[in-house]
Write an enzyme that holds these catalytic residues in place. Structure first.
Site, PDB file in Angstrom:
ATOM      1  CB  CYS A  95      -1.175   6.840   1.571  1.00  0.00           C
ATOM      2  SG  CYS A  95      -2.375   5.868   2.491  1.00  0.00           S
ATOM      3  CD  GLU A 154      -2.044   2.227   1.596  1.00  0.00           C
ATOM      4  OE1 GLU A 154      -1.508   3.087   0.854  1.00  0.00           O
ATOM      5  OE2 GLU A 154      -2.455   2.461   2.731  1.00  0.00           O
TER       6      GLU A 154
END
Length: 503
Positions: free
Chosen positions: A294, A260
């Site tokens: 993110c 990720e």
């Protein structure tokens, strides 16, 4: 009252262990720039011990201690951990806040999610028992086939500093629910609450070696963990550059990875929206968690007919955000996590200005805060698609703005990126929202909102934002291998070969 940061060691094989080289790394409170403690710095020798402990935990008593135990037994430990975290919530929230600069109210909300995540995967661990030996329909009635789901084994969990305890939990809870043994390596910039989890594991009696916690620098502890031949899988959350290195390392051993990684997520705002309502979502999508997410929707793509009025509202919303020490009541924007990251954010803003962009608001330290790594919420216009500020992740409270005239143009602008984690579309036309949800190249699409995440729903990206999914049932599957078991049920011989002559 002063907040005490315990001086922890490495958590290996159920015990606190001094690093073999006895190195430590100072903890700096990003709000004050003061040292508030230190963490142990693991090296390869410590990582080897942690992996050995995890291997023993997997095989002890032929797995009956953990890996081959019932899901209901593992669930009891997960629920016990959740209960202890809930009990220590206030203390852990304050530690998280001074360690990484997260506003206290956010840190406490994260801890609610941590508790819920352990409880959720406890439930899935119990369900796993009833799903074993799921039959497969076959075209030949002379065979019976079923599926076993087994823990992958020893897993390396490498986590970031923006959600230190929560993102560690996103990996730990499903890994343990699956029956794996884990080595957690949190970011050296925010390890305090992750180390406290070691003490909680001791308190609930988690079997030795099931969870090991090694703190330290990425190029020492992290690299040693990623390259260890006895680690069966790596799950990493962090930068695309580090993710690429981990993937290269894992490839040498044909080792599975879940990644990720970074993002540069778009938020597309059409002309039919309630401007104030969407302005708040836009600010939240980019500036929440100090802009260090993110999935931050840091590229605003707004219809040209409302751009001037909408951006004017955004500026007012941004300038109204309370920036303060994260422990202060009502704080909505704390500091950047470290001096290096602070300088990077300011350099990105400076670079945008030098390339011809306009800083509408922010872009500097707040005047009332003389210490700490604080950056005002920043909105940048007159941006081109070739500018670094439009293309690369900043990981700070910085929003870049472009306009569009047609739906097709908006989609093209949104998808013109190497990344593909999150995306958002704002419109009262639900058919249009449906079209964009299919057209946007991202693992997550938010409609008329930004940044909600739920334990039950998958989380992850495409393109250079990585692959694999965390959370929900997908998070558990990350740590399970599938074994096919097929039995021949006929009393008749197979009959493929001519039998040997009987003498």
């Amino acid at each position: 009252m002063a907040i005490t940061v315990s001086s922890r060691q490495l958590f290996i094989d159920g015990e606190w262990r001094v690093p073999i080289l006895n190195k430590r790394i100072p903890n700096i409170n990003p709000s004050t720039e003061n040292i508030i403690g230190d963490i142990p710095a693991a090296t390869k020798e410590d990582v080897d011990l942690a992996v050995d402990a995890a291997k023993r935990a997997i095989s002890r008593k032929n797995g009956r201690d953990w890996s081959a135990a019932s899901g209901s037994l593992r669930a009891r430990y997960l629920r016990a951990i959740a209960a202890k975290i809930k009990e220590k919530k206030d203390e852990l929230g304050k530690l998280e806040s001074i360690d990484c600069g997260k506003p206290l109210e956010e840190a406490l909300a994260d801890l609610d999610d941590v508790v819920a995540c352990f409880e959720y995967y406890a439930g899935l661990a119990e369900e796993l028992d009833s799903k074993q030996k799921a039959p497969i329909s076959l075209p030949m009635d002379t065979f019976k086939s079923y599926i076993l789901k087994e823990p992958i084994g020893v897993v390396a969990l490498i986590t970031p500093w923006n959600y230190p305890f929560l993102m560690a939990t996103w990996k730990i809870a499903p890994a343990l629910a699956a029956g794996c043994a884990a080595i957690l390596k949190p970011s050296e910039l925010a390890s305090v609450t992750c180390l406290e989890l070691g003490e909680i594991c001791k308190e609930v009696g988690l079997p030795r070696g099931v969870l090991n916690i090694v703190t330290g620098l990425g190029h020492e502890a992290g690299a040693s963990l990623a390259s260890h031949p006895d680690v069966d899988k790596i799950s990493f959350t962090g930068s695309s550059a580090t993710g690429s290195k981990i993937m290269t390392t894992a490839a040498q051993l044909v080792k599975p990875v879940s990644l990720e990684l970074g993002g540069k997520s778009p938020i597309v705002v059409f002309e039919d929206v309630d401007l104030d309502k969407v302005a708040e979502w836009t600010v939240f999508g980019c500036f929440f968690t100090n802009g260090q997410i993110c999935s931050a929707t840091s590229r605003l793509i707004v219809h040209e007919s409302i751009a001037v009025e909408f951006v004017d509202k955004l500026v007012k919303w941004a300038e109204n955000i309370k920036i303060s020490d994260p422990l202060e009541e009502g704080c909505r924007l704390g500091p950047i996590v470290s001096e290096a990251q602070y300088k990077k954010v300011l350099n990105c803003i400076s670079s945008a200005k030098s390339e011809g962009a306009t800083i509408l608001t922010g872009g500097r330290r707040p005047e009332h805060l003389k210490k700490g790594y604080f950056v005002e919420p920043t909105i940048i216009t007159d941006v081109t698609t070739s500018m670094q500020i439009w293309r690369e992740e900043v990981f700070g409270p910085v929003l870049a703005v472009k306009t569009f005239s047609t739906e097709e143009e908006a989609i093209n602008l949104a998808n013109d990126t190497h990344y593909g984690l999150g995306s958002a579309v704002m419109s009262n036309d639900l058919e249009r929202c449906e079209r964009l949800s299919k057209a946007l190249q991202a693992g997550i699409v938010w409609i008329n909102c930004a940044q909600p995440s739920f334990i039950q729903a998958p989380w992850g990206g495409i393109k250079r934002s990585g692959f694999g999914r965390e959370l929900g049932e997908w998070g558990l599957e990350n740590y399970l291998s599938v074994k096919q078991v097929t039995r021949y049920t006929s009393d008749e011989p197979w009959g493929w070969y001519q039998p040997p002559s009987k003498l």
